[in-house]
Structure formats: structure tokens, C-alpha cells
Write an enzyme that holds these catalytic residues in place. Structure first.
Site, PDB file in Angstrom:
ATOM      1  N   HIS A 120      -2.004  -8.093   2.186  1.00 26.65           N
ATOM      2  CA  HIS A 120      -1.531  -8.281   3.422  1.00 26.65           C
ATOM      3  C   HIS A 120      -2.429  -7.591   4.346  1.00 26.65           C
ATOM      4  O   HIS A 120      -2.733  -8.557   5.876  1.00 26.65           O
ATOM      5  CB  HIS A 120      -0.746  -8.074   4.830  1.00 26.65           C
ATOM      6  CG  HIS A 120      -0.256  -6.530   4.791  1.00 26.65           C
ATOM      7  ND1 HIS A 120      -0.195  -6.332   6.198  1.00 26.65           N
ATOM      8  CD2 HIS A 120      -0.049  -5.160   4.510  1.00 26.65           C
ATOM      9  CE1 HIS A 120       0.644  -5.081   6.477  1.00 26.65           C
ATOM     10  NE2 HIS A 120       0.390  -4.352   4.543  1.00 26.65           N
TER      11      HIS A 120
ATOM     12  N   GLY B 265       0.991  -1.259   0.035  1.00 23.82           N
ATOM     13  CA  GLY B 265       0.205   0.028  -0.019  1.00 23.82           C
ATOM     14  C   GLY B 265       0.940   1.514   0.384  1.00 23.82           C
ATOM     15  O   GLY B 265       0.654   2.245  -0.563  1.00 23.82           O
TER      16      GLY B 265
ATOM     17  N   CYS C 196       2.267   6.173  23.632  1.00 26.05           N
ATOM     18  CA  CYS C 196       2.980   7.419  24.896  1.00 26.05           C
ATOM     19  C   CYS C 196       4.301   6.672  25.699  1.00 26.05           C
ATOM     20  O   CYS C 196       5.350   7.104  25.660  1.00 26.05           O
ATOM     21  CB  CYS C 196       2.133   7.276  25.637  1.00 26.05           C
ATOM     22  SG  CYS C 196       2.094   8.794  27.281  1.00 26.05           S
TER      23      CYS C 196
ATOM     24  N   GLN D  17      -7.842  -0.240   3.773  1.00 24.31           N
ATOM     25  CA  GLN D  17      -8.321  -0.903   4.366  1.00 24.31           C
ATOM     26  C   GLN D  17     -10.115  -1.159   3.493  1.00 24.31           C
ATOM     27  O   GLN D  17     -10.745  -1.516   5.099  1.00 24.31           O
ATOM     28  CB  GLN D  17      -9.139   0.239   5.914  1.00 24.31           C
ATOM     29  CG  GLN D  17      -7.616   0.569   6.454  1.00 24.31           C
ATOM     30  CD  GLN D  17      -6.936  -1.055   7.797  1.00 24.31           C
ATOM     31  OE1 GLN D  17      -8.138  -1.590   7.494  1.00 24.31           O
ATOM     32  NE2 GLN D  17      -5.820  -0.818   7.618  1.00 24.31           N
TER      33      GLN D  17
HETATM   34  C1  LIG Z   1      -1.626  -0.561   6.037  1.00 21.68           C
HETATM   35  C2  LIG Z   1      -2.334   0.907   5.017  1.00 21.68           C
HETATM   36  C3  LIG Z   1      -1.324   0.995   4.196  1.00 21.68           C
HETATM   37  C4  LIG Z   1       0.440   0.270   3.891  1.00 21.68           C
HETATM   38  O1  LIG Z   1       0.282  -0.197   3.243  1.00 21.68           O
HETATM   39  P1  LIG Z   1       1.625  -1.554   3.112  1.00 21.68           P
HETATM   40  O2  LIG Z   1       0.715  -2.681   2.543  1.00 21.68           O
HETATM   41  O3  LIG Z   1       1.676  -2.292   5.214  1.00 21.68           O
HETATM   42  O4  LIG Z   1       2.255  -0.590   2.884  1.00 21.68           O
HETATM   43  C5  LIG Z   1      -1.383   2.407   3.584  1.00 21.68           C
HETATM   44  N1  LIG Z   1      -2.763   3.046   3.900  1.00 21.68           N
HETATM   45  C6  LIG Z   1      -3.776   2.517   5.229  1.00 21.68           C
HETATM   46  C7  LIG Z   1      -4.643   3.092   5.155  1.00 21.68           C
HETATM   47  C8  LIG Z   1      -3.339   1.205   5.666  1.00 21.68           C
HETATM   48  O5  LIG Z   1      -4.343   0.804   6.426  1.00 21.68           O
END
Ligand SMILES: *Cc1c(COP(=O)(O)O)cnc(C)c1O
Length: 397
Positions: free
Chosen positions: A200, A70, A324, A178
């Protein structure tokens, strides 16, 4: 009991996906660019996966570019459009609640002389199509708004934003990492020009994703080298990963309605259980326009990090918006953008479900969270005014 409720961070690889991938990690090892049989077997597998991803989105196969995930897809879309259209304008519109793969890419472009509008969100983490329309100027070259938020699960009005962008003649990218597998998507009907997804997050393997790029938009390549991926993304393909992505997205989309129905029941049971059993809790995100697998609550007077630690000791994997104890004292940029005060944002916990989540696990989680909250509040000076003082986060702020 072991309960995995961090599916917005990553999901378990499905057995069916692994089985589909296995031959490409073993006997079918050819390079897809080779013209011999070994290579062609690998190439055929990539073609199949490309068809599957395209089908899942209502796109054409040659509009799908495989990436390392992503993050790379987001970078490719945003940097690609920025560099390609810089003579036309240097203004980009996004939202304040994007994933860092989008936000940090936009910040990098600001350093290169681009201007970026970070649209504010309402109390639910939502931007409106009207906000987008108002922000568009003659200089605007790209609107990038996420489909569904990874922290609070709020689903944005993507079709309406797509319509505004089309009307104004501005390219529209959405980070749908998502959303894919939970929301039915059609890039043509929804006027989406570019869309990022990641394997993933939908029970596929890590390190592989895709960018949909509507035909006619020729983005420059981020990586230079061979002619793979229609010369848009150089480098020998992650064949097994791509095969896994294709299988995972096909499975997810085929059962989307069934999975969502099941998840919505469990999600609402978890939300209702927390809200009724634990006093002074706030649900973050939109009450109805939210992902069927997302629960995000702020438990007042205690810190998210302490809750996570105790949940983990009880076998429950969750996540918090604040960081935190991990070096940073800043709570989630998403919760702050939604107007939550620091002290409430600090007590936030995200619980994200998957198709493998059971009702028994939800019951166990509600019970455990109730006990943990009682224990932590009993020690909290914020909850017990007689114990004057403030939380460790507050003290160092
Ligand atoms: C997990 C995520 C990404 C990053 O994707 P990767 O495959 O882990 O690089 C980008 N945008 C959103 C909204 C995500 O939840």
C-alpha cells in the site's frame, strides 16, 4: 481543490493494479493449496506475483515470503532471527529513527532478555556504516536499519552497511517499505539478507507485503498452521492482495527513474516555495540524500497539529510528526533523535508526494501554507513576544 500529500502513510490504489486484482476477487476464487483447476489458477497467480517481486529486488522467487504487510515482515525478520540465533548471541543493532514496527519489536525482545543498541543519528537522521561496525560485538546476531525514513525521507547508506555486516558475519535486515519503488534495489549486490516491503506504499492494496529472506536463512514461522509460503507463513494466501502487490511493484520499478525525475522537480519546487515564502522555516532530513517524494519542514512558533487542521479545511491532506492533540504530547521520536528541540519538532509538517501529484497542487499547497502560517502566527504568543505565554503543548509538558 482536494490535494493528497500523505503518500508516506498510504497511497491510492492504481487502476491498473485494481484491474489485475479484480478476477481474483470474483471468478478465480479457488484456494491456492487445492489441486483442482480452481486452486491451480490461484496458485499460478501467486507464482507470477512472486516472480515479479523477486525481479524487482534482484532476488530469487523462493526467497520471497508474502505477509500481511510491512509490519508483519519486520516482525518476522527480527523475531525470527532473534529466536533462531539466540544460542549464538542475544544482541541486536538498530537505529533510533526506525518505524515502530521495528522499534516496538526490539523493545519486546528486550523484555525477553535480548539487548538492543539503538544507534543515534546525526542532524539529518543518518547513521554511518562506521557506527554500525563499532557497535557489532561477538554477541551480535542482527543489524536492522531502515532503507529510507518514513518521516523525514533520509536515505541510509544501505550498501555500505550491508558490506560491514557481511565482513563481520552478522545478518542484515532492512525495512525498505518507503524505498521500494523509489530507489533501485539489488539485494545481492547490496548484501541485504532480509528486506521488508509493503504494497500500500506503492499504489498497491492494503494488508499485503513481503519479506525477502536470502536463501539459506531458515527463519522460524510466526504463524503456525498450514504449509503455505514454503512453511514459513501459515494461512490461506491473500490471493488478490498478492496479485496486486506483484503488479504494483512491477509498475513502480519499471518507471522508477521517470517517476523520480518528475517527483524530484515537484518536491524541490515545494521545498523552495516554502523556504522562500515563509520566514523561519527549517527543512528536516537530508538536503540531497532524501526520498524524491518527501518534504518535512518545521514551521517555527506554531504547532503542527494546528497547521494540519487548517490544511485539511483547505482540502490538503498532510501529516505531522507530533501528536499533540491525539492524546500524546510527545513529538516525533525521529525529529527528537535528530536533535530538534521540542518546540521546533512540534511545528513539523510532512508532505509526501506521489506520481499522481500535479504542479497545480504544489502551487496551491505553497499558497495555502503561506496564508495559514500567517494566520496562526498572528495568534501565536511565541511569535509575538508581547503576548506572553507558551503553546498548549509546552504548557502541559
Ligand atoms: C508503513 C510502514 C511500515 C508498516 O507497513 P504496513 O504495511 O502498514 O504494516 C513499516 N515501515 C515503514 C518504514 C513504513 O513506512
Amino acid at each position: 481543490m482536494k490535494v493528497y500529500l500523505d503518500n508516506a502513510a498510504t497511497t491510492a490504489l492504481s487502476k491498473e493494479v485494481l484491474n489485475e486484482m479484480m478476477p481474483y476477487l470474483t471468478e478465480i476464487y479457488g484456494n491456492p493449496s487445492s489441486i483442482h483447476g480452481f486452486g491451480q489458477a490461484a496458485k499460478n497467480a501467486i507464482d507470477t506475483a512472486r516472480n515479479r517481486v523477486a525481479n524487482a529486488l534482484g532476488a530469487q522467487p523462493n526467497e520471497i515470503i508474502f505477509t500481511s504487510g510491512g509490519t508483519e515482515a519486520d516482525n518476522m525478520a527480527i523475531v525470527g532471527v532473534a529466536h533462531k540465533l539466540q544460542k549464538k548471541g542475544k544482541h541486536i543493532i538498530t537505529s533510533a529513527v526506525e518505524h515502530h514496527a521495528v522499534l516496538h519489536t526490539c523493545e519486546k525482545l528486550e523484555k525477553e532478555g535480548y539487548s538492543v543498541t539503538y544507534l543515534p543519528v546525526d542532524e539529518y537522521g543518518m547513521v554511518t556504516p562506521e557506527q554500525v561496525e563499532k557497535a557489532i560485538t561477538d554477541e551480535t546476531i542482527l543489524v536492522t536499519i531502515m532503507y529510507a525514513n518514513n518521516e523525514v525521507g533520509t536515505i541510509m547508506p544501505i550498501s555500505e552497511i550491508g558490506a560491514v555486516c557481511k565482513k563481520k558475519g552478522v545478518l542484515f535486515h532492512t525495512d525498505a517499505v518507503q524505498a521500494v519503488g523509489h530507489i533501485n534495489i539489488n539485494v545481492v549486490e547490496q548484501n541485504i539478507d532480509m528486506l521488508s516491503l509493503s504494497a500500500h506504499k506503492l499504489h498497491g492494496p492494503k494488508g499485503v507485503g513481503a519479506l525477502y529472506v536470502r536463501k539459506g536463512i531458515n527463519l522460524p514461522s510466526l504463524l503456525h498452521g498450514g504449509a503455505q509460503e514454503f512453511k514459513r507463513r501459515a494461512g490461506t494466501e491473500n490471493v488478490a492482495g498478492i496479485v496486486g502487490l506483484g503488479k504494483a511493484i512491477e509498475l513502480a520499478v519499471a518507471s522508477i527513474d521517470e517517476t523520480d525525475k518528475k517527483l524530484t522537480v515537484l518536491r524541490d519546487k515545494l521545498i523552495d516555495g516554502i523556504l522562500t515564502r515563509i520566514p523561519e522555516v527549517k527543512l528536516n532530513g537530508h538536503p540531497t540524500k532524501r526520498l524524491p517524494n518527501n518534504v518535512n519542514v518545521s514551521i517555527k512558533y506554531i504547532e503542527g497539529e494546528s497547521i494540519l487542521l487548517l490544511l485539511d479545511m483547505n482540502g490538503i491532506a498532510a501529516s505531522s510528526g507530533s501528536a499533540c492533540t491525539s492524546g500524546s504530547l510527545d513529538p516525533s521520536h525521529v525529529l527528537l533523535a535528530m536533535g530538534l528541540p521540542h518546540e521546533i519538532a512540534h511545528g513539523s509538517v510532512r508532505l509526501t508526494l506521489s506520481q499522481y501529484t500535479t504542479e497545480e497542487e504544489i502551487d496551491y499547497t505553497i499558497n495555502t501554507l503561506e496564508t495559514i502560517t500567517q494566520r496562526l502566527r498572528a495568534m501565536s504568543p511565541l511569535y509575538n513576544p508581547s503576548m506572553q505565554g507558551s503553546s498548549s503543548c509546552e504548557a502541559t509538558k
